[in-house]
Structure formats: C-alpha cells, structure tokens
Design a protein around this motif. Sequence first.
Motif, PDB file in Angstrom:
ATOM      1  N   SER A 140     -13.705  -5.549  11.224  1.00 47.18           N
ATOM      2  CA  SER A 140     -14.799  -4.831  11.082  1.00 47.18           C
ATOM      3  C   SER A 140     -14.835  -3.255  10.903  1.00 47.18           C
ATOM      4  N   ASN A 141     -13.493  -2.755  11.034  1.00 49.89           N
ATOM      5  CA  ASN A 141     -12.804  -1.377  11.010  1.00 49.89           C
ATOM      6  C   ASN A 141     -12.806  -1.079   9.490  1.00 49.89           C
ATOM      7  N   VAL A 142     -12.824   0.212   9.425  1.00 52.61           N
ATOM      8  CA  VAL A 142     -12.571   0.996   7.922  1.00 52.61           C
ATOM      9  C   VAL A 142     -11.212   1.505   8.062  1.00 52.61           C
ATOM     10  N   HIS A 143     -10.334   1.290   7.193  1.00 52.28           N
ATOM     11  CA  HIS A 143      -8.891   2.068   6.963  1.00 52.28           C
ATOM     12  C   HIS A 143      -9.059   2.904   5.613  1.00 52.28           C
ATOM     13  N   PRO A 144      -8.495   3.921   5.687  1.00 51.46           N
ATOM     14  CA  PRO A 144      -8.517   4.500   4.503  1.00 51.46           C
ATOM     15  C   PRO A 144      -7.404   4.154   3.121  1.00 51.46           C
ATOM     16  N   PHE A 145      -6.467   3.429   3.847  1.00 48.99           N
ATOM     17  CA  PHE A 145      -5.395   2.778   2.710  1.00 48.99           C
ATOM     18  C   PHE A 145      -5.964   1.609   2.111  1.00 48.99           C
ATOM     19  N   THR A 167       7.669   9.500  -2.042  1.00 47.78           N
ATOM     20  CA  THR A 167       8.621   8.527  -2.486  1.00 47.78           C
ATOM     21  C   THR A 167       9.482   7.506  -1.529  1.00 47.78           C
ATOM     22  N   PHE A 168       9.484   8.135  -0.155  1.00 49.37           N
ATOM     23  CA  PHE A 168       9.825   7.219   0.804  1.00 49.37           C
ATOM     24  C   PHE A 168       8.912   6.167   0.940  1.00 49.37           C
ATOM     25  N   LEU A 169       7.690   6.398   1.012  1.00 47.29           N
ATOM     26  CA  LEU A 169       6.705   5.339   1.421  1.00 47.29           C
ATOM     27  C   LEU A 169       6.519   4.390   0.199  1.00 47.29           C
ATOM     28  N   VAL A 170       6.605   4.744  -1.057  1.00 44.32           N
ATOM     29  CA  VAL A 170       6.461   3.965  -2.182  1.00 44.32           C
ATOM     30  C   VAL A 170       7.843   2.973  -2.062  1.00 44.32           C
ATOM     31  N   ALA A 171       8.976   3.565  -2.267  1.00 42.41           N
ATOM     32  CA  ALA A 171      10.158   2.875  -1.733  1.00 42.41           C
ATOM     33  C   ALA A 171      10.269   1.810  -0.753  1.00 42.41           C
ATOM     34  N   ALA A 202      -3.969   1.195 -11.078  1.00 38.70           N
ATOM     35  CA  ALA A 202      -4.267   1.291  -9.860  1.00 38.70           C
ATOM     36  C   ALA A 202      -4.101   2.679  -9.453  1.00 38.70           C
ATOM     37  N   VAL A 203      -2.794   3.302  -9.946  1.00 34.37           N
ATOM     38  CA  VAL A 203      -2.962   4.714  -9.680  1.00 34.37           C
ATOM     39  C   VAL A 203      -3.826   5.662 -10.042  1.00 34.37           C
ATOM     40  N   GLN A 204      -4.340   5.173 -11.566  1.00 31.21           N
ATOM     41  CA  GLN A 204      -5.315   5.881 -12.164  1.00 31.21           C
ATOM     42  C   GLN A 204      -6.908   5.820 -11.164  1.00 31.21           C
ATOM     43  N   ARG A 205      -7.160   4.699 -10.695  1.00 34.32           N
ATOM     44  CA  ARG A 205      -8.311   4.300  -9.826  1.00 34.32           C
ATOM     45  C   ARG A 205      -8.316   5.150  -8.530  1.00 34.32           C
ATOM     46  N   LEU A 208      -2.753   5.481   0.117  1.00 31.02           N
ATOM     47  CA  LEU A 208      -4.202   5.113  -0.590  1.00 31.02           C
ATOM     48  C   LEU A 208      -3.820   4.401  -1.851  1.00 31.02           C
ATOM     49  N   VAL A 209      -2.999   4.967  -2.697  1.00 29.55           N
ATOM     50  CA  VAL A 209      -2.703   4.097  -3.946  1.00 29.55           C
ATOM     51  C   VAL A 209      -2.109   2.743  -3.737  1.00 29.55           C
ATOM     52  N   LEU A 210      -1.095   2.884  -2.780  1.00 29.05           N
ATOM     53  CA  LEU A 210      -0.374   1.522  -2.551  1.00 29.05           C
ATOM     54  C   LEU A 210      -1.201   0.381  -2.109  1.00 29.05           C
ATOM     55  N   GLY A 211      -2.353   0.617  -1.367  1.00 32.43           N
ATOM     56  CA  GLY A 211      -3.188  -0.335  -1.093  1.00 32.43           C
ATOM     57  C   GLY A 211      -3.908  -0.898  -2.174  1.00 32.43           C
ATOM     58  N   ASP A 212      -4.236  -0.148  -3.000  1.00 35.46           N
ATOM     59  CA  ASP A 212      -4.930  -0.671  -4.414  1.00 35.46           C
ATOM     60  C   ASP A 212      -3.650  -1.468  -5.184  1.00 35.46           C
ATOM     61  N   VAL A 213      -2.308  -0.862  -5.204  1.00 38.27           N
ATOM     62  CA  VAL A 213      -1.163  -1.331  -5.891  1.00 38.27           C
ATOM     63  C   VAL A 213      -1.231  -2.649  -5.525  1.00 38.27           C
TER      64      VAL A 213
END
Length: 452
Positions: free
Chosen positions: A31-36, A335-339, A378-381, A443-448
Amino acid sequence: MLVLSCARPVYPTLSLSPSRPKCTAICSSLSNVHPFVPEVLLLYLSVLQVAKAADSLSSEFRGVDNLVACNSSRVLKAFQNARVGSHHFAGCTGYGHDEAGGREALDQAFAEIVGAESAIVRSQFFSGTHAITCALFAFLRPGDELLAVAGAPYDTLEEVIGKRDSHGLGSLKDFGVMYRELPLAEDGGLDWDVLTGALRPYTKCALIQRSCGYSWRRSLSVEEIGRAIKIIKMQNPNCLVMVDNCYGEFVESIEPPMVGADLIAGSLIKNPGGTVAPCGGYVAGRKKWVDAAAARLSAPGLGVDCGSTPGDIMRAFFQGLFLAPQMVGEAIKGTFLVAEVMASKGYKVQPLPRVPRSDTVQAVQLGSRELLLAFCEAVQRSSPVGSFTKPVAGTTPGYASEVIFADGTFIDGSTSELSCDGPLREPYAVFCQGGTHWTQWGLVLGDVLKSL
C-alpha cells in the motif's frame, strides 16, 4: 486512501553498515508508494531489485563523490586563476578588438582544467564531430595518413574520414589523406603488440577514440591513452596524437593532454557543458595546433579572435563548466546502477558492474530490435520533456544505420542529460548516458523492467 508525505524518505537509503538491512527504503507493504515505480501498487519486484541495487553501491558512490571533489577543486582553481567575473558573461559581436574578454577567460580556464597549453571553446562548433573534424583538418595534408588505433571510429566520423562515401563534399579522402585503422584486441582494448609496429613513414596523425562509441568495446582510461601515446611517439616523435574526448571529460582526475595528447576535442552538450551549455564544442592542446583548428573553424588569419557570442551563452558556458564535475559524477553513478540492475537480469553490459569507469556511457546488449525499442520508449516515458512522445527509429545525418534516440531533455540532443540511443543493428545494444541525478536512472529502470 494513499497519502504522499514530504516527511517520508523519497529515495532508498544507502546502507553504510554491513549489519544494517540493505533495502531499508523498500515499501513495507504494497500500500506504500515508491518513486522508482511509475504506477502505484505495481511492480513490487522491480522496486525491490532497483532499491537493492542502489543500496549495494554505496562504496562505488563514495568513490565517485571523491572524484567530484577532486575535479571540482581543479575547476574552481582555474576559474580563480582566470579571474572570472560577471563582466565575462557579456556577449560580443566578434568584430571588435577589445570585446573578447569572456572568450579569453573561458579559453584560459578550460585549458588549465584539461592541462593544455591552449583551448578554444566556442558556440560556433556545431557538435563534437565538428570540433574533431576541425582538429583533424588542422593536422592532415594531402599524402598524409590518419591511423585510428582504437578500432572503427564513431559513425559520424565515417564521412569526415571518407570511410563512407561523402559524395565529394570534402572528406579527408577527397583531399588525398589516406586512412587505416587497427582492430581491437580480443578483450576489447587496444592491441598493444600491433600498435608497437603500426606507424608508417607517412603516418601523420594517430586518432584515439576514448569512448566506446557504438562499438561493443571497453572505453579507454587516460592511463591507457598515455601508454598508447608513448608507443606512438617512440616510433615517430613527429606523429601527432588526436583524442576524441567525447563522454570522457571529468570521469577521471586527469585528462589526455596531461599524458601527451597533442589535441583533444569534444562537445559542450556532453560532459563539459554540465547540462547547462545549450550548444558548442571545444578543441584543446598544444597552442600551435589549437590555432590551426581555429583557422579551420573560421579562416586562416582570423583564428580565435572572431565570432559573435551572445551573452546568455557565455554565462551558460561558464556555469556549465563549473557544474560539470558534479553532473558527470551523477551520470557515473547512473551507469553503475544501470549495469547492476541489467546484469542481474541476465543482460550483457559494458562496462561490467562495479568496474572503474572511463566515460559516462553504459551499454546494454538487448539482443533484438523489439527490446531496444522498448528500452528507449521506457526512457522517453520517464523523461521530464516530451514524455508523451514515442521515439521512432530512422535515418539521421552522419549515421550509417537506423538509429533510435530517447532524449526528453531540456536541451535538444543533450547527452549530459538523461538519454539513450542505439543503432538498429546487431547486437542491438542501447547506449545510456547522462542524468542530472543518479536517481533519474532509478526511476527509468522501474519502467524498463516492466517493459522488458
């Protein structure tokens, strides 16, 4: 009813103690909201993965912060030595003899920052490719040879060199300049054995591309560039070394002129513009050759002394350069997070997770056209500008293949802001770069993850 409170932690808290739970900011209930996660009550597993990855990178992030402090100190010292003042932010028409103080101070500061004798930083450079072209034409004359020592150059240089037909528009090949390139070693780095005997008597310039470009290879560290320069100069001290420095500025504590590069060139809407510069590029290095590149930008005899510059651009150049170390630091964290996240999902990544960075580009091999398109969408969104638009692959001037770009940026085409792109060809890799804060990539990676 869901309530958003500013008192709640917004981003995952990085765990600094081994005994502390690593995902302290993960939602305690659905029920909580997370920004990612872009949608409430959706993709709890994506939240878990991204937050866990961010929490595990505290050591790497601290290292980046130390780098930012080092580079920020160098920039501040250069600004102080150039006696930068608000009067330097005024524009000029480019025709007077006593009105170029802002340009002169900016050139002086930039040269000191990168360890060069001289620099020219101008809005008149259309792009990094334009700045690199001016540098190459400064070096090369008919009958000379250009040797690319780090494999194939970036796509947009192919017509400049004549590797791809420029249709008689004035490539180096059209002017009688020969071209050769050395393949990379099996590990994706420079082939040191081949480089040791690669120069010929008419090899006038060696081109070193610091970043990976659109190749699936390691980007080069400044230490590796310095080693290559020593090998080149041992074979022929008169062979000039040109470094395509795009995406590499401020990623390390030193720059290529500090290890012997004769010229470097790049774009101001990449790293050194700090997400603020709206246009432009630079060439820096030995004064003789900076002057020669300036003559290619303007005309022989005019050099660095002419060219109009609006006042708002001058302020943006100074401010962007001052902010650049911090913005580059955030991009490196991204870059560290994406990798970390994409490798955990089984995708090939370059560079590998947690290894030292040599540029601000993170490549992810997606393997299919459909996944590449989905990633970019996803990045564009998740972008602040044009989030409602859908990126479409197509032909772009200077590129051999169809390319898709996702860049919901405040400055069109700025890759110091969060963006990604990739050519529509095997192995269908996406190249991620930029970001004013690493949490944008969270935030992007959540959508990706949802899209893939």
